[in-house]
Design a protein around this motif. Sequence first.
Motif, PDB file in Angstrom:
ATOM      1  N   PHE A 110     -57.355  34.495   9.898  1.00 62.11           N
ATOM      2  CA  PHE A 110     -57.485  35.772  10.587  1.00 62.11           C
ATOM      3  C   PHE A 110     -56.093  36.375  10.792  1.00 62.11           C
ATOM      4  O   PHE A 110     -55.170  35.682  11.222  1.00 62.11           O
ATOM      5  N   PRO A 111     -55.910  37.663  10.495  1.00 60.00           N
ATOM      6  CA  PRO A 111     -54.594  38.297  10.652  1.00 60.00           C
ATOM      7  C   PRO A 111     -54.027  38.163  12.058  1.00 60.00           C
ATOM      8  O   PRO A 111     -52.806  38.112  12.241  1.00 60.00           O
ATOM      9  N   SER A 112     -54.893  38.103  13.065  1.00 60.94           N
ATOM     10  CA  SER A 112     -54.424  38.016  14.453  1.00 60.94           C
ATOM     11  C   SER A 112     -53.698  36.704  14.745  1.00 60.94           C
ATOM     12  O   SER A 112     -52.990  36.588  15.752  1.00 60.94           O
ATOM     13  N   LEU A 113     -53.844  35.697  13.863  1.00 65.65           N
ATOM     14  CA  LEU A 113     -53.194  34.408  14.078  1.00 65.65           C
ATOM     15  C   LEU A 113     -51.772  34.372  13.507  1.00 65.65           C
ATOM     16  O   LEU A 113     -51.039  33.409  13.752  1.00 65.65           O
ATOM     17  N   ILE A 114     -51.387  35.394  12.753  1.00 64.64           N
ATOM     18  CA  ILE A 114     -50.037  35.437  12.192  1.00 64.64           C
ATOM     19  C   ILE A 114     -49.101  36.062  13.218  1.00 64.64           C
ATOM     20  O   ILE A 114     -49.269  37.223  13.602  1.00 64.64           O
ATOM     21  N   GLN A 115     -48.133  35.291  13.669  1.00 65.19           N
ATOM     22  CA  GLN A 115     -47.186  35.810  14.650  1.00 65.19           C
ATOM     23  C   GLN A 115     -46.125  36.667  13.963  1.00 65.19           C
ATOM     24  O   GLN A 115     -45.551  36.274  12.954  1.00 65.19           O
ATOM     25  N   ARG A 116     -45.902  37.846  14.518  1.00 62.76           N
ATOM     26  CA  ARG A 116     -44.894  38.743  13.948  1.00 62.76           C
ATOM     27  C   ARG A 116     -43.500  38.216  14.238  1.00 62.76           C
ATOM     28  O   ARG A 116     -43.145  37.963  15.384  1.00 62.76           O
ATOM     29  N   ARG A 117     -42.715  38.034  13.189  1.00 61.97           N
ATOM     30  CA  ARG A 117     -41.351  37.515  13.312  1.00 61.97           C
ATOM     31  C   ARG A 117     -40.391  38.393  12.513  1.00 61.97           C
ATOM     32  O   ARG A 117     -40.805  39.269  11.763  1.00 61.97           O
TER      33      ARG A 117
END
Length: 230
Positions: A110-117
């Motif tokens: 799910f895209p929501s699980l990718i933390q923005r870094r």
Amino acid sequence: MITVKALKGRYVGEIGDVIVARVIEVQEKRWKVDTNSRLDSVLLLSSVNLPGGELRRRGVEDEKQMRKYLQEGDLISAEVQNVHSDGVLSLHTRSLKYGKLAQGILVKVFPSLIQRRKTHFHNLPCGASIILGNNGFIWISPILNSEGEGGGGGFTQNLDDVVTKEDRKTIARLRNCILALAHCKIMLYDTSILYAYEESLKYETPELLNPECMADVGFLTQHRLRSLEV
């Protein structure tokens, strides 16, 4: 005011996002690509590097050679250049860190699980490279020597490099670790994935698909991540 972000949902792109996508159609002067968003995204011929990094207007000959660069089924890494009013994303691959992907495996979460870094490209100490796409597509590959590969504008791969058995084992373990973290709803970034990999070493790679092993790896990873916050 409290904002709640849905765990399950399509990718909603933002300018500057790093994504991993699959080409689904070659059209006139552009490629249509699947980015896990509500609508298909677009990669214009004018938004890719030409071989040798040449800067010039694209002509009829370039249009004829579009399939030489990318064709249906190819996986690419790219960056979101623009978000149109209807939600369609325009992509670009003008940096040589972007382009066609080969010699690896794709994992979908799910895209929501990718933390923005700040960076979504990582060479992990365990011996593999990962691209954490903001759209929920993750690419895992061996760490290959990239020197001198700029001549193809990001669309030429050296498929002569043999992926060793050890590299395959590492990639397979990383894939299962990412699935374990996703199963436990733990945010995915380089540190969490590396911790999960280290905690998984007591299991055989196929065992990591067992829900009990997934939960154990997820719990131990979460514990280590929380200890960093103290």
